[in-house]
Design a protein around this motif. Structure first.
Motif, PDB file in Angstrom:
ATOM      1  N   PRO A  22      -6.802  -8.223 -14.111  1.00 52.98           N
ATOM      2  CA  PRO A  22      -6.415  -6.816 -14.176  1.00 52.98           C
ATOM      3  C   PRO A  22      -6.391  -6.194 -12.781  1.00 52.98           C
ATOM      4  CG  PRO A  22      -8.680  -7.091 -14.870  1.00 52.98           C
ATOM      5  CD  PRO A  22      -8.123  -8.479 -14.696  1.00 52.98           C
ATOM      6  N   PRO A  23      -5.831  -4.972 -12.670  1.00 53.61           N
ATOM      7  CA  PRO A  23      -5.786  -4.316 -11.353  1.00 53.61           C
ATOM      8  C   PRO A  23      -7.172  -4.185 -10.731  1.00 53.61           C
ATOM      9  CG  PRO A  23      -4.394  -3.159 -12.920  1.00 53.61           C
ATOM     10  CD  PRO A  23      -5.142  -4.184 -13.709  1.00 53.61           C
ATOM     11  N   LEU A  24      -7.236  -4.470  -9.446  1.00 48.40           N
ATOM     12  CA  LEU A  24      -8.482  -4.352  -8.710  1.00 48.40           C
ATOM     13  C   LEU A  24      -8.719  -2.897  -8.306  1.00 48.40           C
ATOM     14  CD1 LEU A  24      -8.241  -7.464  -6.352  1.00 48.40           C
ATOM     15  CD2 LEU A  24      -9.381  -7.296  -8.570  1.00 48.40           C
ATOM     16  N   PRO A  25      -9.920  -2.561  -7.909  1.00 52.46           N
ATOM     17  CA  PRO A  25     -10.178  -1.211  -7.400  1.00 52.46           C
ATOM     18  C   PRO A  25      -9.340  -0.944  -6.147  1.00 52.46           C
ATOM     19  CG  PRO A  25     -12.233  -2.352  -7.895  1.00 52.46           C
ATOM     20  CD  PRO A  25     -11.148  -3.372  -7.986  1.00 52.46           C
ATOM     21  N   PRO A  26      -9.148   0.317  -5.806  1.00 54.60           N
ATOM     22  CA  PRO A  26      -8.372   0.629  -4.600  1.00 54.60           C
ATOM     23  C   PRO A  26      -8.985  -0.002  -3.351  1.00 54.60           C
ATOM     24  CG  PRO A  26      -8.688   2.589  -5.925  1.00 54.60           C
ATOM     25  CD  PRO A  26      -9.561   1.526  -6.534  1.00 54.60           C
ATOM     26  N   SER A  27      -8.135  -0.428  -2.456  1.00 59.74           N
ATOM     27  CA  SER A  27      -8.593  -1.014  -1.197  1.00 59.74           C
ATOM     28  C   SER A  27      -9.036   0.097  -0.245  1.00 59.74           C
ATOM     29  CB  SER A  27      -7.469  -1.818  -0.552  1.00 59.74           C
ATOM     30  OG  SER A  27      -7.774  -2.158   0.781  1.00 59.74           O
ATOM     31  N   PRO A  28     -10.076  -0.125   0.543  1.00 67.51           N
ATOM     32  CA  PRO A  28     -10.443   0.902   1.533  1.00 67.51           C
ATOM     33  C   PRO A  28      -9.446   1.008   2.674  1.00 67.51           C
ATOM     34  CG  PRO A  28     -11.820  -1.044   1.782  1.00 67.51           C
ATOM     35  CD  PRO A  28     -11.020  -1.251   0.527  1.00 67.51           C
ATOM     36  N   GLY A  29      -8.594  -0.002   2.855  1.00 63.70           N
ATOM     37  CA  GLY A  29      -7.639   0.001   3.954  1.00 63.70           C
ATOM     38  C   GLY A  29      -6.213   0.220   3.487  1.00 63.70           C
ATOM     39  N   LEU A  30      -5.373   0.644   4.415  1.00 67.63           N
ATOM     40  CA  LEU A  30      -3.941   0.813   4.176  1.00 67.63           C
ATOM     41  C   LEU A  30      -3.229   0.581   5.490  1.00 67.63           C
ATOM     42  CD1 LEU A  30      -1.552   1.685   2.331  1.00 67.63           C
ATOM     43  CD2 LEU A  30      -1.973   4.040   3.098  1.00 67.63           C
ATOM     44  N   LEU A  31      -2.188  -0.232   5.457  1.00 66.78           N
ATOM     45  CA  LEU A  31      -1.395  -0.514   6.650  1.00 66.78           C
ATOM     46  C   LEU A  31      -0.011   0.096   6.476  1.00 66.78           C
ATOM     47  CD1 LEU A  31      -1.121  -2.005   9.379  1.00 66.78           C
ATOM     48  CD2 LEU A  31      -0.300  -3.985   8.114  1.00 66.78           C
ATOM     49  N   VAL A  32       0.393   0.945   7.425  1.00 66.08           N
ATOM     50  CA  VAL A  32       1.735   1.531   7.436  1.00 66.08           C
ATOM     51  C   VAL A  32       2.532   0.802   8.508  1.00 66.08           C
ATOM     52  CG1 VAL A  32       3.096   3.631   7.661  1.00 66.08           C
ATOM     53  CG2 VAL A  32       0.792   3.741   6.684  1.00 66.08           C
ATOM     54  N   GLY A  53      -2.750   2.472  -4.020  1.00 67.94           N
ATOM     55  CA  GLY A  53      -3.794   1.476  -4.230  1.00 67.94           C
ATOM     56  C   GLY A  53      -4.806   1.416  -3.121  1.00 67.94           C
ATOM     57  N   SER A  54      -5.072   2.564  -2.453  1.00 63.79           N
ATOM     58  CA  SER A  54      -5.999   2.591  -1.333  1.00 63.79           C
ATOM     59  C   SER A  54      -6.782   3.900  -1.338  1.00 63.79           C
ATOM     60  CB  SER A  54      -5.247   2.449  -0.006  1.00 63.79           C
ATOM     61  OG  SER A  54      -6.093   2.646   1.104  1.00 63.79           O
ATOM     62  N   THR A  55      -7.998   3.832  -0.803  1.00 56.05           N
ATOM     63  CA  THR A  55      -8.786   5.050  -0.588  1.00 56.05           C
ATOM     64  C   THR A  55      -8.557   5.620   0.806  1.00 56.05           C
ATOM     65  OG1 THR A  55     -10.665   3.747   0.192  1.00 56.05           O
ATOM     66  CG2 THR A  55     -10.570   4.268  -2.170  1.00 56.05           C
ATOM     67  N   ALA A  56      -7.806   4.899   1.649  1.00 59.28           N
ATOM     68  CA  ALA A  56      -7.426   5.367   2.999  1.00 59.28           C
ATOM     69  C   ALA A  56      -8.631   5.643   3.887  1.00 59.28           C
ATOM     70  CB  ALA A  56      -6.526   6.594   2.905  1.00 59.28           C
ATOM     71  N   GLU A  57      -9.710   4.902   3.694  1.00 60.75           N
ATOM     72  CA  GLU A  57     -10.829   5.020   4.629  1.00 60.75           C
ATOM     73  C   GLU A  57     -10.429   4.490   6.003  1.00 60.75           C
ATOM     74  OE1 GLU A  57     -14.365   3.213   3.059  1.00 60.75           O
ATOM     75  OE2 GLU A  57     -13.829   3.799   1.010  1.00 60.75           O
ATOM     76  N   ARG A  58      -9.600   3.464   6.001  1.00 66.29           N
ATOM     77  CA  ARG A  58      -9.086   2.905   7.248  1.00 66.29           C
ATOM     78  C   ARG A  58      -7.572   2.812   7.114  1.00 66.29           C
ATOM     79  NH1 ARG A  58     -12.850  -0.866   5.582  1.00 66.29           N
ATOM     80  NH2 ARG A  58     -11.224  -2.420   5.304  1.00 66.29           N
ATOM     81  N   VAL A  59      -6.867   3.602   7.878  1.00 62.49           N
ATOM     82  CA  VAL A  59      -5.406   3.588   7.877  1.00 62.49           C
ATOM     83  C   VAL A  59      -4.947   3.124   9.257  1.00 62.49           C
ATOM     84  CG1 VAL A  59      -3.287   4.911   7.585  1.00 62.49           C
ATOM     85  CG2 VAL A  59      -5.289   5.426   6.171  1.00 62.49           C
ATOM     86  N   CYS A  60      -4.183   2.058   9.282  1.00 63.24           N
ATOM     87  CA  CYS A  60      -3.707   1.496  10.540  1.00 63.24           C
ATOM     88  C   CYS A  60      -2.184   1.500  10.556  1.00 63.24           C
ATOM     89  CB  CYS A  60      -4.218   0.069  10.718  1.00 63.24           C
ATOM     90  SG  CYS A  60      -6.017  -0.070  10.620  1.00 63.24           S
ATOM     91  N   LEU A  61      -1.627   1.471  11.753  1.00 60.08           N
ATOM     92  CA  LEU A  61      -0.185   1.389  11.944  1.00 60.08           C
ATOM     93  C   LEU A  61       0.146   0.051  12.586  1.00 60.08           C
ATOM     94  CD1 LEU A  61       0.724   4.921  13.382  1.00 60.08           C
ATOM     95  CD2 LEU A  61       0.612   4.192  10.994  1.00 60.08           C
ATOM     96  N   ALA A  62       1.301  -0.506  12.219  1.00 59.36           N
ATOM     97  CA  ALA A  62       1.757  -1.755  12.818  1.00 59.36           C
ATOM     98  C   ALA A  62       3.270  -1.725  12.917  1.00 59.36           C
ATOM     99  CB  ALA A  62       1.307  -2.966  11.992  1.00 59.36           C
ATOM    100  N   GLY A  63       3.792  -2.339  13.961  1.00 62.29           N
ATOM    101  CA  GLY A  63       5.236  -2.416  14.126  1.00 62.29           C
ATOM    102  C   GLY A  63       5.589  -3.370  15.245  1.00 62.29           C
ATOM    103  N   ASP A  64       6.802  -3.886  15.204  1.00 65.52           N
ATOM    104  CA  ASP A  64       7.255  -4.798  16.247  1.00 65.52           C
ATOM    105  C   ASP A  64       8.492  -4.225  16.925  1.00 65.52           C
ATOM    106  OD1 ASP A  64       8.713  -5.382  13.738  1.00 65.52           O
ATOM    107  OD2 ASP A  64       9.702  -6.928  14.923  1.00 65.52           O
ATOM    108  N   SER A  65       8.587  -4.403  18.251  1.00 66.26           N
ATOM    109  CA  SER A  65       9.731  -3.969  19.041  1.00 66.26           C
ATOM    110  C   SER A  65       9.954  -2.465  18.883  1.00 66.26           C
ATOM    111  CB  SER A  65      10.965  -4.785  18.634  1.00 66.26           C
ATOM    112  OG  SER A  65      12.017  -4.570  19.537  1.00 66.26           O
ATOM    113  N   ALA A  66      11.096  -2.066  18.312  1.00 62.54           N
ATOM    114  CA  ALA A  66      11.330  -0.649  18.073  1.00 62.54           C
ATOM    115  C   ALA A  66      10.253  -0.061  17.169  1.00 62.54           C
ATOM    116  CB  ALA A  66      12.712  -0.446  17.457  1.00 62.54           C
ATOM    117  N   GLY A  67       9.784  -0.837  16.197  1.00 64.23           N
ATOM    118  CA  GLY A  67       8.709  -0.372  15.324  1.00 64.23           C
ATOM    119  C   GLY A  67       7.415  -0.131  16.073  1.00 64.23           C
ATOM    120  N   GLY A  68       7.143  -0.929  17.116  1.00 63.22           N
ATOM    121  CA  GLY A  68       5.966  -0.682  17.934  1.00 63.22           C
ATOM    122  C   GLY A  68       6.064   0.633  18.672  1.00 63.22           C
ATOM    123  N   ASN A  69       7.267   0.949  19.157  1.00 73.10           N
ATOM    124  CA  ASN A  69       7.492   2.252  19.789  1.00 73.10           C
ATOM    125  C   ASN A  69       7.210   3.379  18.815  1.00 73.10           C
ATOM    126  OD1 ASN A  69       9.639   4.589  20.023  1.00 73.10           O
ATOM    127  ND2 ASN A  69       9.377   3.848  22.115  1.00 73.10           N
TER     128      ASN A  69
END
Length: 712
Positions: free
Chosen positions: A354-364, A429-445
């Motif tokens: 079944p669905p797990l509890p929300p994750s404390p992290g979220l990656l955008v 599906g997250s509690t957003a205790e830790r929200v991080c950003l990631a991107g490559d090339s133009a996405g890194g900018n």
């Protein structure tokens, strides 16, 4: 250098063997003259490479981030020269060992030696330009006059800086020799078959770009085109150079968007990690209320994106290895967009219960593509692996693309998506205790731009940012690593400047018009490229002399150091080319001048490297993953140096041997897979909450991160 000494010995021995005797005529004599001219050029260049390399070796360490992180464009240029010299030694040794054999293919080997001689000559010119930039650098800057602040820029107004002079010089240099027989020589060997296939597909695509007829005649013609480019490296190199000089950003947008087709998406999905949830979303453009980071009792309104295109739904893609609570909600289902198809649970989700509890992290995540091409779909394969390794949901943003939607539209959409994710994290599906950003090339900018905008607006900043080979200076500016655009098949100078100009909005109004007619983007075109690659893998290369160059014989059979007749104006004398030496010139117009102003608006949200200390000082921990042989390497090093000077936590990892865009090339190369595996490691399970502290507070200094060693 022992390698240069070996090159000199082998080239001199071969030159003595192939020097034609008086009165010899015929095809064999003509081939011998080609060999003699090429080996003579290798001898000339080899004598000058040693002193130039020794000088840069003394200068390069001054531009590193620190002693434990050796990496900058000067080091990269020296490494490329060493690899090219090693290639020249191997070719010379092969000729010396087989030149008396009955099976010696004289024409093909002569073409190989001519190609490597031309490459050494062009790299010799780049070493001269790099030395001039190092001499003009102020305070160890990698962009000699591209990082100046406003006051310094006003003082220099009316004077042409070294960056503009170098750009004008090397944008007129011949680079076809790097796209034929020497294609991708600087990268790991496992990537070279892919680069050959890519180059063949690109030039075939270019020949049929303006023809919409999907009939069998066009398909047959394209098959023939692919074959001739596979069998003729010199023709392929010349056509590759022509395309990068003359075709506009719409051509590159069309070519790169081939990765979005159903065929390639289906092939990629066969090897990708299976996830419990992959859902395309469409978020309506509605104002958002977010609390201020320093005073949660107060809030700020984030308006929906409106630049250039007006309000429109924002397209996102949600990935999660495990189905989590909230991801099966009716609210999320209501946002599912049609082009993603109706959502159904993954056939593998039953194994995970079944669905797990929300994750404390979220990656955008913000995808790459030069600001002009691709979507989250083409970056989905490696994101699926990240979702498994991190155990957190990933929200990837399909932002609007240039030139139809230049800056600041993409940044507005990415910032709005970040704020929307903070407000609706439970749905994701997250509690957003830790929200991080990631991107490559133009996405890194865009990751850096979103973080700077969060600092400026006073809302919560992400806990960490991962930027893989990001663009931090959106300008046609020169730096030692950007000199590598002369030989990079994935990021040539003309293409880089077209993309940066499209995002900056400096290509002119005509660039925003509908693209010129092109072939249908479908499986037929891709198959033609694959056929071309197959032809290359199985075909026999025939020898063909390149256009007359410094290393080619003239009509009298003698080598000449005079430039071709179609050379452009003489280079400025202060560049310091040795007497009698000039780099080979392209026969076309300069790749950038007349198309893009070298300095677009100095907006820190467009070019994070130009951000003032007050904004950079509020950034969270920044993790930069760069490539040693990437033209964008100096963008990462320069930003890391600024952040380190401000006492901000920053890490820089310089990966050897792989090109710009290695995240998307992981299925093709074990080295790219290992490099891609570094990225999830940059997101620890627990991150320090330092974003709300003052920029130089003791709490922030305690969390400074020591850069890892520059090895896998």
């Amino acid at each position: 250098m022992d390698l240069l000494q070996s090159l000199q010995h082998l080239a001199n021995d071969n030159l003595t063997f192939f020097t034609p005797t008086s009165g010899t005529t015929g095809a064999a004599a003509a081939t011998a003259r080609r060999f003699a001219a090429a080996f003579a050029a290798i001898l000339r260049h080899g004598r000058h490479l040693g002193p130039a390399m020794s000088h840069l070796a003394q200068v390069a360490p001054k531009f590193d981030l620190d002693e434990s992180t050796p990496g900058n464009g000067y080091r990269s240029l020296m490494e490329v020269v060493q690899i090219c010299v090693d290639r020249a030694v191997q070719r010379c040794r092969h000729v010396a060992a087989h030149r008396k054999s009955l099976f010696f293919r004289a024409g093909a080997n002569a073409a190989e030696i001519e190609a490597v001689a031309a490459a050494l000559g062009q790299l010799r010119a780049l070493l001269v330009l790099a030395a001039k930039m190092a001499a003009a650098a102020k305070g160890g800057r990698l962009f000699p006059d591209g990082e100046d602040n406003e006051e310094e820029e006003e003082e220099e107004e009316g004077e042409e800086g070294i960056s503009a002079v170098v750009l004008r010089e090397y944008s007129t240099m011949h680079n076809g020799c790097f796209y034929g027989r020497c294609l991708g020589f600087q990268f790991v060997p496992s990537l070279r078959p892919f680069l050959q296939t890519l180059a063949i597909g690109l030039v075939s695509f270019g020949e049929n770009y303006r023809n919409r007829d999907p009939g069998i005649g066009v398909a047959a013609g394209s098959l023939f085109t692919s074959g001739k480019f596979a069998l003729d490296p010199e023709l392929r190199g010349a056509e590759f150079e022509r395309l990068t000089q003359n075709l506009d950003v719409h051509f590159w947008k069309s070519f790169w968007n081939l990765t979005e087709t159903e065929l390639l998406a289906s092939v990629a999905s066969l090897t990708a990690v299976q996830v419990g949830l992959c859902r395309a979303l469409a978020v309506p453009p509605e104002p958002l209320e977010l609390p201020l980071a320093r005073d949660p009792s107060r809030s700020v309104t984030v308006a929906p994106p409106g630049a250039h295109l007006g309000p429109a739904p924002l397209h996102l893609r949600l990935l999660s290895y495990h189905l989590r609570q909230g991801q099966d909600s009716a609210a999320l289902s209501a946002l599912s967009r049609q082009d993603g198809g109706p959502w159904t649970p993954s056939p593998f989700s039953w194994r995970r219960g079944p669905p797990l509890p929300p994750s404390p992290g979220l990656l955008v995540h913000f995808h790459g593509g030069g600001f002009v091409a691709q979507t989250s779909r083409s970056h989905e394969p490696y994101l699926r692996g990240w979702a498994r390794d991190l155990g957190t949901p990933i929200l990837s943003v399909d932002y609007a693309l240039a030139p139809e939607a230049p800056f600041p539209r993409a940044l507005e959409e990415c910032f709005y998506a970040y704020c929307w994710a903070l407000r609706h994290c439970r749905m994701l599906g997250s509690t957003a205790e830790r929200v991080c950003l990631a991107g490559d090339s133009a996405g890194g900018n865009l990751c850096l731009g979103v973080s700077l905008r969060a600092v400026a607006l006073g809302v919560r900043v992400p806990q960490a940012v991962l930027a893989a080979y990001p663009v931090t200076l959106v300008q046609a500016a020169a730096s030692p690593s950007r000199l590598l655009t002369l030989l990079d098949p994935l990021l040539p100078l003309g293409v880089l400047c077209q993309c940066l100009g499209a995002y900056a909005g400096t290509l002119g109004e005509g660039s925003r018009s509908p693209p010129p007619p092109g072939p249908p983007v479908g499986e037929g075109l891709i198959l033609r490229g694959l056929r071309g690659g197959a032809a290359w893998l199985g075909g026999l290369l025939r020898g063909r002399p390149p256009p007359k160059t410094e290393s080619s014989p003239n009509s009298d059979g003698e080598s000449s150091e005079d430039p071709p007749e179609d050379s452009l104006e003489d280079p400025p004398k202060f560049l310091g080319y040795p007497e009698g030496f000039r780099p080979l010139r392209t026969g076309g117009p300069p790749a950038i001048f007349g198309k893009i102003p070298p300095k677009p608006p100095r907006d820190p949200f467009m070019s994070p490297l130009l951000a003032p200390d007050s904004l950079l000082g509020g950034l969270p921990p920044i993790h930069l993953v760069a490539c040693a042989l990437d033209p964008m390497l100096d963008d990462s090093v320069a930003l890391a140096r600024r952040l380190r000077a401000l006492g901000r936590p920053v890490t820089l990892r310089v990966v050897p041997g792989v090109p710009h865009g290695f995240l998307s090339l992981a299925p093709l190369s074990p080295e790219c897979r290992r490099a891609g595996g570094l990225c999830p490691q940059k997101f620890p399970k627990k991150l320090p909450k330092i974003a709300q502290n003052p920029p130089n507070s003791p709490q922030n200094r305690l969390h400074s991160l020591k850069p890892p060693k520059n090895r896998f």
